[in-house]
Design an enzyme around this catalytic site. Structure first.
Site, PDB file in Angstrom:
ATOM      1  N   LYS A 212      11.422 -40.940   5.567  1.00  0.00           N
ATOM      2  CA  LYS A 212      10.700 -39.688   5.867  1.00  0.00           C
ATOM      3  C   LYS A 212       9.221 -40.001   6.097  1.00  0.00           C
ATOM      4  O   LYS A 212       8.536 -40.516   5.214  1.00  0.00           O
ATOM      5  CB  LYS A 212      10.861 -38.706   4.709  1.00  0.00           C
ATOM      6  CG  LYS A 212       9.996 -37.443   4.820  1.00  0.00           C
ATOM      7  CD  LYS A 212      10.073 -36.604   3.546  1.00  0.00           C
ATOM      8  CE  LYS A 212       9.008 -35.513   3.517  1.00  0.00           C
ATOM      9  NZ  LYS A 212       9.007 -34.758   2.247  1.00  0.00           N
ATOM     10  N   ASP A 217       1.537 -32.798   4.643  1.00  0.00           N
ATOM     11  CA  ASP A 217       2.378 -31.609   4.518  1.00  0.00           C
ATOM     12  C   ASP A 217       1.572 -30.444   3.973  1.00  0.00           C
ATOM     13  O   ASP A 217       1.304 -30.367   2.771  1.00  0.00           O
ATOM     14  CB  ASP A 217       3.569 -31.901   3.595  1.00  0.00           C
ATOM     15  CG  ASP A 217       4.516 -30.714   3.488  1.00  0.00           C
ATOM     16  OD1 ASP A 217       4.426 -29.809   4.336  1.00  0.00           O
ATOM     17  OD2 ASP A 217       5.343 -30.707   2.551  1.00  0.00           O
ATOM     18  N   LYS A 224       1.312 -24.347   1.118  1.00  0.00           N
ATOM     19  CA  LYS A 224       1.149 -24.813  -0.259  1.00  0.00           C
ATOM     20  C   LYS A 224      -0.190 -24.325  -0.816  1.00  0.00           C
ATOM     21  O   LYS A 224      -1.184 -24.235  -0.083  1.00  0.00           O
ATOM     22  CB  LYS A 224       1.132 -26.354  -0.306  1.00  0.00           C
ATOM     23  CG  LYS A 224       2.427 -27.049   0.012  1.00  0.00           C
ATOM     24  CD  LYS A 224       2.232 -28.556  -0.063  1.00  0.00           C
ATOM     25  CE  LYS A 224       3.485 -29.336   0.292  1.00  0.00           C
ATOM     26  NZ  LYS A 224       4.507 -29.252  -0.767  1.00  0.00           N
ATOM     27  N   ASP A 235       3.221 -37.875   1.581  1.00  0.00           N
ATOM     28  CA  ASP A 235       4.534 -37.381   1.974  1.00  0.00           C
ATOM     29  C   ASP A 235       5.210 -38.264   3.030  1.00  0.00           C
ATOM     30  O   ASP A 235       6.297 -37.951   3.490  1.00  0.00           O
ATOM     31  CB  ASP A 235       4.442 -35.935   2.478  1.00  0.00           C
ATOM     32  CG  ASP A 235       5.670 -35.112   2.096  1.00  0.00           C
ATOM     33  OD1 ASP A 235       6.415 -35.546   1.203  1.00  0.00           O
ATOM     34  OD2 ASP A 235       5.874 -34.040   2.696  1.00  0.00           O
ATOM     35  N   ASP A 294       8.296 -25.395   3.895  1.00  0.00           N
ATOM     36  CA  ASP A 294       7.836 -26.482   3.039  1.00  0.00           C
ATOM     37  C   ASP A 294       8.991 -27.394   2.609  1.00  0.00           C
ATOM     38  O   ASP A 294       8.804 -28.308   1.822  1.00  0.00           O
ATOM     39  CB  ASP A 294       7.125 -25.923   1.805  1.00  0.00           C
ATOM     40  CG  ASP A 294       6.299 -26.957   1.078  1.00  0.00           C
ATOM     41  OD1 ASP A 294       5.971 -28.000   1.698  1.00  0.00           O
ATOM     42  OD2 ASP A 294       5.975 -26.750  -0.114  1.00  0.00           O
ATOM     43  N   GLU A 296      10.523 -29.318   4.836  1.00  0.00           N
ATOM     44  CA  GLU A 296      10.591 -29.865   6.189  1.00  0.00           C
ATOM     45  C   GLU A 296      11.157 -31.276   6.256  1.00  0.00           C
ATOM     46  O   GLU A 296      11.687 -31.700   7.290  1.00  0.00           O
ATOM     47  CB  GLU A 296       9.194 -29.840   6.833  1.00  0.00           C
ATOM     48  CG  GLU A 296       8.259 -30.982   6.462  1.00  0.00           C
ATOM     49  CD  GLU A 296       7.918 -31.056   4.986  1.00  0.00           C
ATOM     50  OE1 GLU A 296       7.685 -32.181   4.498  1.00  0.00           O
ATOM     51  OE2 GLU A 296       7.886 -30.014   4.308  1.00  0.00           O
ATOM     52  N   ARG A 298      13.757 -32.765   4.973  1.00  0.00           N
ATOM     53  CA  ARG A 298      15.203 -32.876   5.241  1.00  0.00           C
ATOM     54  C   ARG A 298      15.536 -32.536   6.688  1.00  0.00           C
ATOM     55  O   ARG A 298      16.531 -33.003   7.234  1.00  0.00           O
ATOM     56  CB  ARG A 298      15.973 -31.979   4.269  1.00  0.00           C
ATOM     57  CG  ARG A 298      15.731 -30.490   4.416  1.00  0.00           C
ATOM     58  CD  ARG A 298      16.123 -29.705   3.188  1.00  0.00           C
ATOM     59  NE  ARG A 298      15.205 -29.961   2.073  1.00  0.00           N
ATOM     60  CZ  ARG A 298      15.356 -29.463   0.844  1.00  0.00           C
ATOM     61  NH1 ARG A 298      16.418 -28.712   0.575  1.00  0.00           N
ATOM     62  NH2 ARG A 298      14.482 -29.723  -0.096  1.00  0.00           N
TER      63      ARG A 298
END
Length: 445
Positions: A212, A217, A224, A235, A294, A296, A298
């Protein structure tokens, strides 16, 4: 000797902690020897702590005080060498020369005599891979955007004569990677899929790593709060982990056909950002109702996993800073492992304990699939409420490798040290890299 004992006692070195050390002077007034307290001769972090305490110089480890027992893959000599090398790491890219460094002079450790050349090369490769991952995660998002992750991938590929291709921006739609495009389209730093390929001439297994690569993010439209957003440069920790692991694999010429897929995006807020309850198209043809912008990671992984499965490798291993639920369950220092093979999972966990690079198994509990059901699409991206978040995220990913007959393993990691400890400074971390490398080294046989 009696004189050494007297010196130790005179300097109140009577109740030390593991890794504490005291310098005993020579007759000429220099460094004669260093005495180290050690609870476990295979505690690599004690040797990181030792390195921090000794003056500049060249040292040799003497286990005559009792080397204890160790596995063939993680002996006291291995622990000492690893701990010493990792203790030398620091991230100083943004430090001025005046501020960088520390006490003058190098602290060198002579390789223990019982380590053969192959063992040394593997240790160096793992430390280099860990350092690469740490550097990538610690670098601010301004200079580790999707295009910079691509630059790191090209540099890595060039170092090992591997090939690399990238599908960027709207070309993702043309090549049928719609979910990656959807998540990253709101950012001027265009989304992309990075694809590294390398093959040993005598490859025994095909291995595909997927990481990933969310360079930052914000949470998207489900924004967030500031406190939760602050560390989100990390991230892309899954991408950094698989790239560091790939370096170790290639540097030691492991007998594999290797592919590394990194979907790299920035999850931003703009007028064209994707929305809650949008239905996303995916490479696998599975429609996904987005429960939260949030969640995202996956969504970009599902396209990469579908592509990984299409070539039917022996193993697909993905890594991601995916869920806070995994951190609630296991804390920040122990990645969660989900795996379709109990045999592989058991072996990975066994090795992780042996080399002190801990992971913990989590279940792909099929009855929880109902928690990610959707009334308007084939599947929902996330469950309602705060229950079983790491498991439902893994179950979501599993849908995109559901027809894959090889081993699929999913690592949900923190990718970051929240505070500094010997050998583990605050900042990016490649948790599980050593354990996964050691397992892969056995898996390919």
């Amino acid at each position: 000797s009696a004189s050494d004992k007297a010196w130790v006692e005179a300097n109140s070195f009577t109740e030390p902690s593991s890794g504490d050390a005291i310098v005993i002077p020579s007759a000429a007034g220099g460094i004669g020897k260093v005495v180290m307290a050690l609870d476990d001769t295979r505690d690599l972090w004690a040797f990181s702590k030792l390195r921090q305490q000794v003056p500049a110089g060249t040292y040799r480890i003497d286990f005559s005080g009792g080397a204890g027992s160790g596995s063939s893959s993680f002996s006291p000599s291995t622990a000492a060498s690893l701990g010493w090398m990792l203790g030398a790491y620091s991230f100083e890219r943004y430090k001025s020369k005046a501020a960088a460094g520390g006490s003058a002079g190098a602290r060198l450790l002579v390789w223990p005599a019982d380590l053969v050349a192959e063992e040394k090369s593997k240790l160096v490769a793992m430390v280099e891979g860990i350092s690469l991952a740490r550097d990538m995660v610690s670098t601010p998002a301004e200079e580790m955007a999707p295009q910079h992750i691509e630059m790191e991938a090209r540099s890595l590929a060039g170092r090992h004569s591997a090939s690399v291709t990238c599908i960027v921006g709207d070309d993702l739609l043309k090549e049928n990677y719609p979910a990656i495009h959807t998540v990253g389209r709101a950012c001027p730093n265009e989304p992309r899929l990075i694809d590294i390929r390398w093959k040993h001439p005598s490859a025994k297994k095909k291995v595909t790593l997927v990481g990933k690569g969310v360079s930052f993010d914000t949470g998207g439209l489900d924004l967030k709060p500031a406190a939760a957003m602050k560390l989100m440069k990390k991230d892309m920790g899954g991408a950094a982990l698989v790239m560091g692991l790939a370096h170790a694999i290639m540097a030691t010429n492991m007998e594999v056909e290797l592919r590394v897929l990194v979907p790299a995006v920035e999850n931003s807020v703009a007028g064209n950002a994707f929305r809650p309850l949008d239905v996303l198209q995916t490479r696998a043809g599975i429609t996904v109702e987005n429960g939260n912008t949030d969640a995202e990671g996956r969504l970009i992984l599902c396209d990469a996993l579908a592509e990984a499965a299409s070539e039917r490798p022996d193993l697909i291993l993905d890594a991601a800073t995916l869920t806070g639920a995994a951190r609630v369950a296991l804390g920040t220092e122990m990645p969660a492992l989900f795996c379709t093979s109990d045999e592989a999972s058991d072996e990975i966990i066994k090795i992780s304990k042996d080399v002190k690079d801990y992971m913990w198994p989590m279940p792909l509990h099929a009855p929880y699939k109902s928690m990610i059901a959707s009334k308007v699409a084939d599947i929902g991206s996330c469950s309602e409420g705060g229950y079983a978040g790491a498991i439902t995220a893994a179950l979501f990913l599993q849908e995109f490798v559901s027809e894959f007959e090889g081993v699929w393993a999913h690592v949900d990691t923190m990718g970051y040290n929240l505070s500094s400890k010997p050998g583990r400074p605050e900042g990016g971390e490649a948790l599980a890299l050593r354990a996964l490398y050691q397992w892969l080294d056995r898996f390919i046989v």
